[in-house]
Scaffold this motif. Structure first.
Motif, short mmCIF file in Angstrom:
data_model
loop_
_atom_site.label_atom_id
_atom_site.label_comp_id
_atom_site.label_asym_id
_atom_site.label_seq_id
_atom_site.Cartn_x
_atom_site.Cartn_y
_atom_site.Cartn_z
N ILE A 131 -1.97 -2.92 -7.76
CA ILE A 131 -1.11 -2.48 -8.86
C ILE A 131 -0.03 -1.55 -8.33
CG2 ILE A 131 -1.06 -1.14 -11.00
CD1 ILE A 131 -3.93 -2.13 -11.49
N LEU A 132 -0.38 -0.78 -7.29
CA LEU A 132 0.53 0.21 -6.74
C LEU A 132 0.48 0.18 -5.23
CD1 LEU A 132 1.15 3.79 -7.84
CD2 LEU A 132 0.44 3.42 -5.51
N ILE A 133 1.64 0.30 -4.62
CA ILE A 133 1.74 0.43 -3.16
C ILE A 133 2.39 1.77 -2.87
CG2 ILE A 133 2.91 -0.41 -1.09
CD1 ILE A 133 2.65 -3.23 -2.22
N MET A 134 1.79 2.53 -1.95
CA MET A 134 2.41 3.78 -1.51
C MET A 134 2.85 3.60 -0.06
SD MET A 134 1.33 7.80 -1.40
CE MET A 134 -0.15 7.60 -0.47
N LEU A 135 4.15 3.74 0.15
CA LEU A 135 4.73 3.70 1.48
C LEU A 135 4.93 5.14 1.92
CD1 LEU A 135 7.41 0.94 0.81
CD2 LEU A 135 5.13 0.64 1.81
N ASN A 136 3.96 5.68 2.60
CA ASN A 136 3.98 7.09 2.98
C ASN A 136 4.62 7.25 4.35
OD1 ASN A 136 3.50 9.79 2.65
ND2 ASN A 136 1.34 9.71 3.14
N LEU A 175 11.60 0.31 -2.52
CA LEU A 175 10.86 0.34 -3.77
C LEU A 175 11.33 -0.67 -4.81
CD1 LEU A 175 10.30 4.17 -4.23
CD2 LEU A 175 8.84 2.48 -3.10
N GLU A 176 12.62 -0.76 -5.03
CA GLU A 176 13.12 -1.66 -6.07
C GLU A 176 12.73 -3.11 -5.80
OE1 GLU A 176 14.22 -0.79 -9.02
OE2 GLU A 176 13.95 1.28 -8.36
N ARG A 177 12.79 -3.52 -4.56
CA ARG A 177 12.39 -4.89 -4.22
C ARG A 177 10.91 -5.10 -4.49
NH1 ARG A 177 12.58 -8.31 1.33
NH2 ARG A 177 12.20 -10.30 0.33
N ILE A 231 5.50 3.70 -4.52
CA ILE A 231 5.92 5.06 -4.16
C ILE A 231 6.44 5.03 -2.73
CG2 ILE A 231 5.16 7.44 -3.73
CD1 ILE A 231 3.02 7.00 -5.87
N GLY A 232 7.55 5.70 -2.50
CA GLY A 232 8.10 5.82 -1.15
C GLY A 232 8.74 7.18 -0.97
N MET A 233 9.13 7.45 0.25
CA MET A 233 9.73 8.75 0.57
C MET A 233 11.25 8.59 0.68
SD MET A 233 7.19 10.66 0.58
CE MET A 233 5.55 10.07 0.19
N ALA A 234 11.97 9.49 0.02
CA ALA A 234 13.43 9.42 -0.08
C ALA A 234 14.14 9.74 1.23
CB ALA A 234 13.93 10.35 -1.17
N ASP A 235 13.47 10.40 2.16
CA ASP A 235 14.09 10.81 3.42
C ASP A 235 12.99 10.92 4.47
OD1 ASP A 235 15.95 11.73 5.29
OD2 ASP A 235 16.79 13.24 3.94
N GLU A 236 13.30 11.55 5.57
CA GLU A 236 12.28 11.77 6.60
C GLU A 236 11.28 12.80 6.09
OE1 GLU A 236 13.90 12.65 10.43
OE2 GLU A 236 15.28 10.96 10.34
N GLY A 258 2.57 16.38 8.49
CA GLY A 258 1.72 17.25 7.69
C GLY A 258 2.01 17.14 6.21
N ASP A 259 3.29 17.01 5.86
CA ASP A 259 3.68 16.84 4.46
C ASP A 259 3.16 15.51 3.92
OD1 ASP A 259 5.09 19.11 5.17
OD2 ASP A 259 7.02 18.38 4.45
N ALA A 260 3.30 14.46 4.71
CA ALA A 260 2.84 13.13 4.29
C ALA A 260 1.32 13.12 4.09
CB ALA A 260 3.25 12.08 5.33
N ILE A 261 0.60 13.77 4.96
CA ILE A 261 -0.86 13.83 4.85
C ILE A 261 -1.26 14.62 3.61
CG2 ILE A 261 -2.94 14.80 5.93
CD1 ILE A 261 -1.55 14.04 8.66
N THR A 262 -0.61 15.75 3.38
CA THR A 262 -0.91 16.57 2.20
C THR A 262 -0.62 15.80 0.92
OG1 THR A 262 -0.47 18.61 3.40
CG2 THR A 262 -0.33 18.73 0.99
N TYR A 263 0.51 15.12 0.88
CA TYR A 263 0.86 14.34 -0.31
C TYR A 263 -0.16 13.23 -0.54
CZ TYR A 263 3.20 11.55 -3.75
OH TYR A 263 3.47 10.85 -4.89
N ALA A 264 -0.51 12.50 0.52
CA ALA A 264 -1.47 11.40 0.39
C ALA A 264 -2.83 11.90 -0.09
CB ALA A 264 -1.62 10.67 1.72
N ALA A 265 -3.28 13.03 0.43
CA ALA A 265 -4.56 13.58 0.00
C ALA A 265 -4.56 13.88 -1.49
CB ALA A 265 -4.89 14.83 0.80
#
Length: 115
Positions: A20-25, A33-35, A45-50, A54-61
């Motif tokens: 139902i959802l894909i997260m591109l971390n 995302l739109e495609r 869900i995707g990230m708008a920039d670099e 550590g930020d990616a891991i924290t967000y995913a958790a």
């Protein structure tokens, strides 16, 4: 190895029950995302920039904790994840981006319904 958006979409669509959802971390993944939501899944869900590792891991958790607790897709994408990054003094709070298909409501969709 770089995987093209088309190859990734084909792999997801080749399953019996696509997610139902894909997260591109990963860095700069919001461009895909739109495609994804127009052809593959209702939510992405995707990230708008670099984004720092550590930020990616924290967000995913925080994201996966919210999924497990039955929060809506709207809640999973932004407020709790952003708060986790901000509370940790991390800089990527504005990067996570949610896209959804026109026929779904992110505030009413729950990926897990806790007992």
């Amino acid at each position: 190895m770089i995987v093209t958006a088309g190859a990734f979409a084909s792999a997801v669509q080749a399953t019996d029950q696509p997610p139902i959802l894909i997260m591109l971390n990963s860095c700069l993944s919001a461009a895909q995302l739109e495609r994804l939501v127009s052809k593959v899944v209702p939510f992405a869900i995707g990230m708008a920039d670099e984004i720092d590792d550590g930020d990616a891991i924290t967000y995913a958790a925080r994201f996966y904790a919210n999924v497990a607790n039955g929060q809506s897709t709207s809640t999973q994408r932004m407020p709790a994840g952003r708060a986790a990054l901000e509370l940790g003094g991390l800089s990527g709070a504005d990067l996570p981006t949610l896209a959804w298909s026109e026929d779904v409501d992110p505030t009413a969709t729950h990926l897990v319904k806790p007992d």
